[in-house]
Design an enzyme around this catalytic site. Structure first.
Site, PDB file in Angstrom:
ATOM      1  N   GLY A  95       7.115   3.207  -0.442  1.00 14.78           N
ATOM      2  CA  GLY A  95       7.083   1.752  -0.364  1.00 14.78           C
ATOM      3  C   GLY A  95       5.794   1.170   0.186  1.00 14.78           C
ATOM      4  O   GLY A  95       5.704  -0.042   0.396  1.00 14.78           O
ATOM      5  N   GLN A  96       4.763   1.989   0.406  1.00 18.52           N
ATOM      6  CA  GLN A  96       3.499   1.475   0.943  1.00 18.52           C
ATOM      7  C   GLN A  96       2.819   0.579  -0.079  1.00 18.52           C
ATOM      8  O   GLN A  96       2.661   0.965  -1.240  1.00 18.52           O
ATOM      9  CB  GLN A  96       2.577   2.643   1.315  1.00 18.52           C
ATOM     10  CG  GLN A  96       1.273   2.223   1.972  1.00 18.52           C
ATOM     11  CD  GLN A  96       0.451   3.435   2.433  1.00 18.52           C
ATOM     12  OE1 GLN A  96       0.798   4.573   2.149  1.00 18.52           O
ATOM     13  NE2 GLN A  96      -0.627   3.173   3.137  1.00 18.52           N
ATOM     14  N   THR A  97       2.430  -0.633   0.348  1.00 24.44           N
ATOM     15  CA  THR A  97       1.766  -1.570  -0.556  1.00 24.44           C
ATOM     16  C   THR A  97       0.297  -1.783  -0.193  1.00 24.44           C
ATOM     17  O   THR A  97      -0.511  -2.102  -1.066  1.00 24.44           O
ATOM     18  CB  THR A  97       2.479  -2.936  -0.569  1.00 24.44           C
ATOM     19  OG1 THR A  97       2.504  -3.469   0.751  1.00 24.44           O
ATOM     20  CG2 THR A  97       3.896  -2.808  -1.105  1.00 24.44           C
ATOM     21  N   VAL A  98      -0.058  -1.648   1.072  1.00 23.93           N
ATOM     22  CA  VAL A  98      -1.463  -1.725   1.494  1.00 23.93           C
ATOM     23  C   VAL A  98      -1.923  -0.284   1.756  1.00 23.93           C
ATOM     24  O   VAL A  98      -1.380   0.375   2.648  1.00 23.93           O
ATOM     25  CB  VAL A  98      -1.633  -2.580   2.765  1.00 23.93           C
ATOM     26  CG1 VAL A  98      -3.088  -2.566   3.216  1.00 23.93           C
ATOM     27  CG2 VAL A  98      -1.178  -4.015   2.518  1.00 23.93           C
ATOM     28  N   HIS A 102      -0.757   2.255   8.284  1.00 25.58           N
ATOM     29  CA  HIS A 102      -0.363   1.342   9.355  1.00 25.58           C
ATOM     30  C   HIS A 102       1.038   1.668   9.824  1.00 25.58           C
ATOM     31  O   HIS A 102       1.874   2.109   9.034  1.00 25.58           O
ATOM     32  CB  HIS A 102      -0.432  -0.129   8.894  1.00 25.58           C
ATOM     33  CG  HIS A 102       0.207  -0.371   7.585  1.00 25.58           C
ATOM     34  ND1 HIS A 102      -0.393  -0.045   6.381  1.00 25.58           N
ATOM     35  CD2 HIS A 102       1.427  -0.866   7.252  1.00 25.58           C
ATOM     36  CE1 HIS A 102       0.405  -0.343   5.384  1.00 25.58           C
ATOM     37  NE2 HIS A 102       1.540  -0.832   5.890  1.00 25.58           N
ATOM     38  N   HIS A 104       4.431   0.087  11.289  1.00 28.53           N
ATOM     39  CA  HIS A 104       5.179  -1.155  11.512  1.00 28.53           C
ATOM     40  C   HIS A 104       5.899  -1.057  12.859  1.00 28.53           C
ATOM     41  O   HIS A 104       6.583  -0.069  13.129  1.00 28.53           O
ATOM     42  CB  HIS A 104       6.244  -1.350  10.420  1.00 28.53           C
ATOM     43  CG  HIS A 104       5.695  -1.627   9.063  1.00 28.53           C
ATOM     44  ND1 HIS A 104       5.571  -2.906   8.567  1.00 28.53           N
ATOM     45  CD2 HIS A 104       5.243  -0.794   8.094  1.00 28.53           C
ATOM     46  CE1 HIS A 104       5.069  -2.841   7.340  1.00 28.53           C
ATOM     47  NE2 HIS A 104       4.865  -1.580   7.033  1.00 28.53           N
TER      48      HIS A 104
HETATM   49  P1  5GP Z   1       3.490  -1.702   3.578  1.00 21.72           P
HETATM   50  O1  5GP Z   1       4.370  -2.260   2.500  1.00 21.72           O
HETATM   51  O2  5GP Z   1       2.198  -1.185   3.015  1.00 21.72           O
HETATM   52  O3  5GP Z   1       4.156  -0.718   4.474  1.00 21.72           O
HETATM   53  O4  5GP Z   1       3.185  -2.893   4.529  1.00 21.72           O
HETATM   54  C1  5GP Z   1       2.147  -3.784   4.320  1.00 21.72           C
HETATM   55  C2  5GP Z   1       2.340  -4.859   5.325  1.00 21.72           C
HETATM   56  O5  5GP Z   1       1.132  -5.519   5.450  1.00 21.72           O
HETATM   57  C3  5GP Z   1       3.408  -5.871   4.934  1.00 21.72           C
HETATM   58  O6  5GP Z   1       4.353  -5.978   5.985  1.00 21.72           O
HETATM   59  C4  5GP Z   1       2.627  -7.150   4.716  1.00 21.72           C
HETATM   60  O7  5GP Z   1       3.328  -8.280   5.182  1.00 21.72           O
HETATM   61  C5  5GP Z   1       1.398  -6.883   5.508  1.00 21.72           C
HETATM   62  N1  5GP Z   1       0.204  -7.496   4.990  1.00 21.72           N
HETATM   63  C6  5GP Z   1      -0.247  -7.444   3.751  1.00 21.72           C
HETATM   64  N2  5GP Z   1      -1.441  -8.072   3.644  1.00 21.72           N
HETATM   65  C7  5GP Z   1      -1.702  -8.512   4.863  1.00 21.72           C
HETATM   66  C8  5GP Z   1      -2.781  -9.258   5.385  1.00 21.72           C
HETATM   67  O8  5GP Z   1      -3.730  -9.606   4.683  1.00 21.72           O
HETATM   68  N3  5GP Z   1      -2.722  -9.533   6.694  1.00 21.72           N
HETATM   69  C9  5GP Z   1      -1.654  -9.128   7.474  1.00 21.72           C
HETATM   70  N4  5GP Z   1      -1.681  -9.449   8.778  1.00 21.72           N
HETATM   71  N5  5GP Z   1      -0.626  -8.455   7.010  1.00 21.72           N
HETATM   72  C10 5GP Z   1      -0.656  -8.154   5.709  1.00 21.72           C
END
Ligand code: 5GP
Ligand code: ZN
Length: 129
Positions: A95-98, A102, A104
């Site tokens: 489920g990683q989007t960025v 990181h 959470h």
């Molecule tokens: P993932 O889905 O990769 O585990 O989590 C990515 C997280 O990064 C999401 O909770 C999303 O809200 C957060 N996020 C995405 N883009 C940005 C951004 O530009 N700034 C911040 N502060 N959070 C972001």
């Protein structure tokens, strides 16, 4: 996020005095999530662009855990949650989007969900009893 997109977390990391940074140390920084799923939802991010927790160095692991301890102290003071979910979506299949690793840190509040049973097990809803 496409391959061509700029990494939002590298943009923050490249600016040491970035207004989004709540706290930082040598190798990692803490920000509030831009789209929080609970009050105080925060992210701990290594300064180096790496995709996976399993690529972090010992120094990065140390700095990440130091910020996790600090985040709890700060979030307890500011939001008084009951407890926390702490987790990593380590790769697209998880489920990683960025694509910049990181952690959470999700403050949880009494009765913030009707059914909290399962916690992290709910990331794969169809397998929850
Ligand atoms: P993932 O889905 O990769 O585990 O989590 C990515 C997280 O990064 C999401 O909770 C999303 O809200 C957060 N996020 C995405 N883009 C940005 C951004 O530009 N700034 C911040 N502060 N959070 C972001
Ligand atoms: Zn990055």
């Amino acid at each position: 996020m496409n391959q061509d997109d700029r990494c939002p977390f590298c943009e923050i990391a490249q600016e040491p005095a970035h207004q989004r940074i709540v706290s930082q140390n040598n190798y990692a920084f803490l920000i509030r999530d831009g789209n929080p799923i609970s009050a105080g939802h925060s992210l701990i991010i290594p300064k180096r662009h790496i995709g996976s927790f399993f690529k972090t160095s010992e120094g990065e692991k140390h700095c990440i855990l130091e910020l996790l301890e600090q985040a709890k102290i700060q979030l307890d003071r500011e939001f008084q949650p009951a407890t926390y979910n702490i987790g990593i979506n380590d790769g697209p299949a998880a489920g990683q989007t960025v694509p910049h690793m990181h952690i959470h840190v999700v403050p949880r509040y009494e009765d913030d969900e009707q059914e909290s049973k399962g916690g992290m097990r709910c990331v794969v809803p169809t397998t929850v009893d």
